[in-house]
Design a protein around this motif. Structure first.
Motif, short mmCIF file in Angstrom:
data_model
loop_
_atom_site.label_atom_id
_atom_site.label_comp_id
_atom_site.label_asym_id
_atom_site.label_seq_id
_atom_site.Cartn_x
_atom_site.Cartn_y
_atom_site.Cartn_z
N PHE A 177 0.45 -1.37 0.06
CA PHE A 177 0.07 0.05 -0.10
C PHE A 177 0.84 1.57 -0.34
O PHE A 177 -0.22 2.13 -0.99
CB PHE A 177 -1.32 -0.33 1.43
CG PHE A 177 -2.34 -0.60 0.98
CD1 PHE A 177 -3.55 0.69 0.38
CD2 PHE A 177 -2.51 -1.73 0.73
CE1 PHE A 177 -4.67 0.22 -0.34
CE2 PHE A 177 -3.87 -2.50 -0.15
CZ PHE A 177 -4.52 -1.55 -0.37
N GLY A 181 0.33 3.75 -2.64
CA GLY A 181 -0.09 5.95 -2.74
C GLY A 181 1.14 6.30 -3.17
O GLY A 181 0.92 7.80 -3.45
N LEU A 195 -3.03 8.65 2.28
CA LEU A 195 -4.09 7.47 1.53
C LEU A 195 -4.03 6.37 2.80
O LEU A 195 -4.83 5.20 2.35
CB LEU A 195 -3.04 6.96 1.08
CG LEU A 195 -3.63 8.44 -0.47
CD1 LEU A 195 -2.79 7.66 -1.89
CD2 LEU A 195 -5.20 8.89 -0.88
N LEU A 198 -6.46 6.63 5.53
CA LEU A 198 -8.01 6.28 4.72
C LEU A 198 -7.70 5.26 4.35
O LEU A 198 -8.74 4.48 5.27
CB LEU A 198 -8.01 7.28 3.67
CG LEU A 198 -7.97 9.07 4.18
CD1 LEU A 198 -7.62 9.06 2.46
CD2 LEU A 198 -9.06 9.03 4.81
N TRP A 199 -7.33 3.85 4.11
CA TRP A 199 -7.12 3.20 3.82
C TRP A 199 -7.95 1.78 5.65
O TRP A 199 -8.55 1.08 5.52
CB TRP A 199 -6.20 2.69 3.55
CG TRP A 199 -5.65 0.65 3.74
CD1 TRP A 199 -7.02 -0.38 3.09
CD2 TRP A 199 -5.02 -0.21 3.33
NE1 TRP A 199 -6.89 -1.70 3.05
CE2 TRP A 199 -5.09 -1.69 3.38
CE3 TRP A 199 -3.93 0.04 4.38
CZ2 TRP A 199 -4.22 -2.85 3.66
CZ3 TRP A 199 -2.60 -1.18 4.13
CH2 TRP A 199 -3.11 -2.52 4.08
N TYR A 266 -4.73 0.73 -5.35
CA TYR A 266 -5.52 1.34 -4.09
C TYR A 266 -7.38 1.36 -4.62
O TYR A 266 -8.10 1.15 -3.60
CB TYR A 266 -5.27 2.84 -4.19
CG TYR A 266 -5.94 3.88 -3.25
CD1 TYR A 266 -5.20 3.63 -2.10
CD2 TYR A 266 -6.96 4.33 -3.19
CE1 TYR A 266 -5.82 4.13 -0.99
CE2 TYR A 266 -7.55 5.38 -2.56
CZ TYR A 266 -7.06 5.32 -1.27
OH TYR A 266 -7.18 6.42 -0.09
N GLU A 269 -9.18 -1.19 -3.74
CA GLU A 269 -9.35 -1.44 -2.24
C GLU A 269 -10.35 -0.92 -1.65
O GLU A 269 -10.98 -1.38 -0.97
CB GLU A 269 -7.54 -1.54 -1.76
CG GLU A 269 -6.68 -2.90 -1.49
CD GLU A 269 -7.75 -4.13 -0.67
OE1 GLU A 269 -8.04 -3.74 0.42
OE2 GLU A 269 -7.50 -5.04 -1.02
N ALA A 270 -10.40 0.43 -2.46
CA ALA A 270 -11.85 1.51 -2.74
C ALA A 270 -12.97 0.36 -2.86
O ALA A 270 -13.58 1.00 -2.23
CB ALA A 270 -11.28 2.33 -3.15
N THR A 289 -16.08 4.22 4.63
CA THR A 289 -14.66 3.90 4.28
C THR A 289 -14.85 3.96 2.58
O THR A 289 -13.26 4.49 2.59
CB THR A 289 -14.52 2.26 4.83
OG1 THR A 289 -14.71 1.86 5.70
CG2 THR A 289 -13.45 1.91 3.27
N MET A 293 -11.82 7.05 0.92
CA MET A 293 -11.01 6.34 0.18
C MET A 293 -10.97 7.18 -1.37
O MET A 293 -9.73 7.16 -1.87
CB MET A 293 -11.43 5.06 0.01
CG MET A 293 -10.35 3.92 1.26
SD MET A 293 -10.62 2.23 1.31
CE MET A 293 -8.68 1.97 0.17
N GLY A 296 -9.86 10.50 -1.05
CA GLY A 296 -8.15 10.22 -1.04
C GLY A 296 -7.85 10.82 -2.20
O GLY A 296 -6.36 10.88 -2.53
N ALA A 297 -8.26 9.48 -3.01
CA ALA A 297 -7.70 9.19 -3.80
C ALA A 297 -7.83 10.50 -5.61
O ALA A 297 -6.72 10.85 -5.88
CB ALA A 297 -8.98 8.21 -4.94
#
Length: 306
Positions: A177, A181, A195, A198-199, A266, A269-270, A289, A293, A296-297
């Motif tokens: 990760f 990131g 990031l 936030l994960w 990322y 997973e989001a 979540t 995420m 954040g992205a």
């Protein structure tokens, strides 16, 4: 604006996510889930076959596109696809979460390592992975024993395999990760750390529900974890991302990478992390979540282009 191929492959993995959601609905009962599975799997394949859309032979036959896909698909993409595929059976086999989760994380680690090796060579990629995993493992052992830097928690109920009481999948994730990131943030360790934090917003409710670790902190904020935990994740994530960047000798800027990059991890997973939270009956945590995420992205993509 999201690079076209990044968007296309993100949609392909999202279609696989539809299949995952369908499996979840099948577990809850009803036939609609099977429709999502039947829709999601072929759709993901079609989007993957369109992965050569920017090449000259886009108008060729399906067989030609398949050959182009095989040429286009780098080894790390196959590992990432395997990581995603291993998540899909989880709703149909909840008891297999420890095994499927470990195998999926191991495939994600292999994807990150293979991608890094393609950029900086196997020696530097191996050094990056070793640094990240050992640092992550060391911090987790320290944290579970002393409460520093994350707060009061324990790995006493963790399913095997473990390393010094820490689940094996945890140090593997501490390599994958930060790399995703770094790529998504345009090579900015502090933003990569954000990031990763936030994960963890999704990891905390999911992994405590699966009893990978348990919180006993007197000042919980989210899923038993205190504010200190999230600040600690940001700090450790930033440190690991910075160290990996120094060891690699390269600034990991996805916006300057031709074709898809490991930043895709990322986005997968989001999608799947909220899906896992829905599976354990945490819809609020799933929504928070997903929103955290994706925001954040969006921030990372905006900053990364500067």
């Amino acid at each position: 604006m999201i690079p076209p191929r990044l968007l296309r492959w993100g949609l392909a993995f999202a279609a696989l996510g539809l299949a995952f959601l369908g499996a979840l609905l099948v577990i809850r009962g009803g036939d609609f889930g099977w429709r999502l599975i039947v829709l999601g799997l072929p759709l993901s394949l079609l989007l993957a076959l369109a992965g050569d859309a920017l090449s000259a032979n886009f108008g060729g036959t399906l067989r030609g596109r398949w050959r182009a896909l095989l040429q286009f698909m780098q080894p790390w993409l196959w590992w990432l696809a395997l990581s995603v595929a291993l998540k899909i059976p989880v709703p149909l086999w909840p008891e297999g979460f420890p095994l499927l989760g470990l195998l999926s994380t191991a495939a994600l680690f292999a994807s990150a390592l293979t991608f890094a090796a393609g950029r900086v060579g196997w020696a530097r990629a191996g050094a990056m992975a070793l640094f990240a995993c050992l640092t992550g493992l060391g911090v987790e052992v320290l944290g579970s024993q002393t409460g520093i830097p994350f707060g009061q928690y324990s790995y006493a109920t963790s399913p095997p395999p473990t390393v010094l009481t820490v689940p094996l999948m945890v140090p593997l994730g501490w390599f994958a990760f930060p790399l995703a990131g770094l790529l998504l943030s345009g090579g900015r360790p502090w933003l990569a750390g954000l990031l990763i934090m936030l994960w963890d917003v999704g990891l905390e409710p999911l992994m405590t529900a699966q009893r990978y670790w348990l919180w006993s902190d007197p000042q919980p904020l989210w899923a038993g974890a205190p504010v200190q935990n999230f600040l600690g994740w940001w700090a450790v994530g930033t440190l690991i991302a910075w160290g990996m960047q120094r060891l690699s000798g390269e600034r990991w800027a996805a916006v300057r990478t031709p074709g898809p990059s490991f930043a895709l991890a990322y986005f997968t997973e989001a999608f799947f992390l909220p899906g896992g939270l829905l599976l354990v009956g945490r819809p609020l945590e799933a929504g928070v979540t997903l929103l955290a995420m994706l925001l954040g992205a969006a921030l990372a993509l905006g900053v990364g282009r500067r």
